[in-house]
Design an enzyme around this catalytic site. Structure first.
Site, PDB file in Angstrom:
ATOM      1  CG  HIS A 105      35.571  34.128  41.806  1.00 45.84           C
ATOM      2  ND1 HIS A 105      35.788  35.260  40.492  1.00 45.84           N
ATOM      3  CD2 HIS A 105      35.301  33.481  42.591  1.00 45.84           C
ATOM      4  CE1 HIS A 105      34.929  36.223  41.678  1.00 45.84           C
ATOM      5  NE2 HIS A 105      35.048  35.014  42.489  1.00 45.84           N
ATOM      6  CB  CYS A 125      31.436  35.415  43.638  1.00 47.76           C
ATOM      7  SG  CYS A 125      31.549  34.930  45.214  1.00 47.76           S
ATOM      8  CD  GLU A 139      36.542  35.165  36.998  1.00 44.51           C
ATOM      9  OE1 GLU A 139      37.071  35.412  38.039  1.00 44.51           O
ATOM     10  OE2 GLU A 139      35.989  34.264  37.021  1.00 44.51           O
TER      11      GLU A 139
END
Length: 425
Positions: free
Chosen positions: A251, A130, A253
């Site tokens: 993202h 990001c 994750e």
């Protein structure tokens, strides 16, 4: 054994994000980042967003990898913001709509840009998520959209526009991206690309993004509005060899199913897995270069001069050990060794005696001995003078010469490094 892990495992630096909680500043890093870094075999080292830390980055050495993630908008003055064409009214509206992101944090910018440039200079593995991907692009001379909706939508047909942030469905919001073939992202998500469409759905938490991609990078994915969603440096990507320079706008994750830790796709943690693989390889490479230092390379002229001096010493030693003279035609070969000794007088008497035993001072040693004796006389006079000085005077003198010694050492090191670099080049 556990107490030694922090020494054994490679270190990944992560810069914290500052927020306000109960009228106090609180620094934090998303736990998912830390979980993945640890699970793949590295140690996360959190760099606090504290004033002045950008001047102390050397204190965090050794650095085996850098992961930069969430945070506020990057200071527009660091890239080509003046070309955005946004009016003052539009900028005010952006600040109102994205109040939590538009509060510029110049200290965080300084810390993260410093780390990004360090990674680029040393080829330290870097993963930008990001904001971290935007920092990487800016560090390499790229630019950003100050606001995707205000800038990109003007160029994009209405049916191709993408909602890149949804405050009402923050973690659940997804949009489609197209993956570029034969890129790392393609390999990671290959099993999830249904029907050969090369598309996956990703989360999105940003109102800014890459406008002009820095020249060294290659895109890995695009949103339907043409915004770059991932990029990497193909010349600096080989995890097995410790190479990894990459930015992802989404993202992975946090791409997990609702109320579950199960990932949307099996390939979601791959960026972290390959990043840590590169970090481990980089640490091994760094340790190897430290433990086995490469000899200084000499250019041809210096190497020839070294060989002449070495031969001179060898001939002198043979004269001393055999007790025989040498042919007059070859006596000139002893000059190089004698001149070397005369020009290097920073030897003790014991070292000089040892050289004589080796036969290195057979020719023209007289002037060398005289200079040694002169140094001994100067030392005797200095001792006599200092013997008459007060403790305070001696202390001041010692402090002065200690300072001069440090300065001399620093200047000498720079000059020597300059010579070595010239020779290497």
């Amino acid at each position: 054994m556990a107490s030694d892990l922090s020494v054994i495992l490679p270190r990944v630096l992560i810069v914290s994000r500052r927020s306000v909680r109960k009228n106090k500043f609180v620094d934090f890093v998303g736990e998912y980042h830390l979980d993945l870094i640890v699970s793949y075999g590295a140690v996360p080292v959190i760099v606090p967003r504290v004033t002045g830390v950008h001047t102390l980055l050397d204190s965090f050495e050794p650095i085996h990898g850098v992961l930069l993630c969430e945070g506020e908008d990057i200071d527009p003055s660091l890239y080509e913001a003046e070309t955005s064409g946004l009016s003052q009214e539009e900028l005010e509206e952006i600040r109102r709509l994205h109040a939590s992101d538009t509060a510029i944090d110049k200290e965080k910018d300084s810390i993260e840009l410093g780390l990004a440039k360090l990674c680029l200079e040393r080829n330290i593995p870097y993963l930008g998520i990001c904001r971290g991907s935007q920092i990487l692009n800016v560090a390499c001379g790229g630019s950003l959209y100050q606001d995707i909706e205000k800038e990109l939508f003007k160029k994009c047909p209405e049916n191709q526009r993408v909602k890149h942030i949804d405050y009402d469905n923050y973690d659940g919001h997804r949009h489609r991206i197209k993956v570029v073939e034969n890129t790392p992202l393609h390999h990671w998500f290959n099993d999830s690309l249904e029907g050969g469409k090369m598309e996956i759905w990703v989360n999105s938490y940003h109102h800014q993004g890459v406008k002009r991609l820095a020249q060294r990078f290659v895109p890995m994915a695009f949103a339907s509005d043409s915004l770059i969603e991932g990029f990497y440096d193909p010349d600096a990507y080989n995890p097995q060899e410790g190479k990894f320079i990459m930015g992802l706008q989404f993202h992975p994750e946090r791409m997990r199913q609702q109320d579950s830790d199960e990932f949307d796709y099996p390939g979601c943690p791959s960026a972290y897995k390959e990043f840590v693989k590169a970090v481990i390889a980089y640490q091994k490479k760094l340790n190897s270069s430290i433990s086995v230092q490469k000899p200084i390379k000499l250019n041809q002229e210096m190497e020839n001069e070294r060989k002449i001096i070495l031969r001179s010493f060898s001939l002198a030693k043979n004269i001393y050990t055999t007790g025989r003279g040498m042919h007059p035609s070859k006596e000139s070969e002893l000059d190089a060794g004698a001149e070397f000794l005369v020009s290097n007088t920073a030897l003790s008497v014991q070292q000089e005696n040892r050289l004589k035993q080796m036969g290195a001072t057979v020719r023209n040693a007289g002037s060398y001995i005289e200079r040694l004796k002169l140094n001994e006389e100067r030392e005797r006079i200095a001792r006599n003078v200092m013997g008459k000085m007060t403790v305070e005077q001696l202390s001041d003198l010692m402090s002065f010469y200690h300072m001069m010694g440090q300065i001399c050492s620093e200047v000498l090191e720079r000059k020597v490094n300059g010579i070595v670099n010239d020779v290497d080049s």
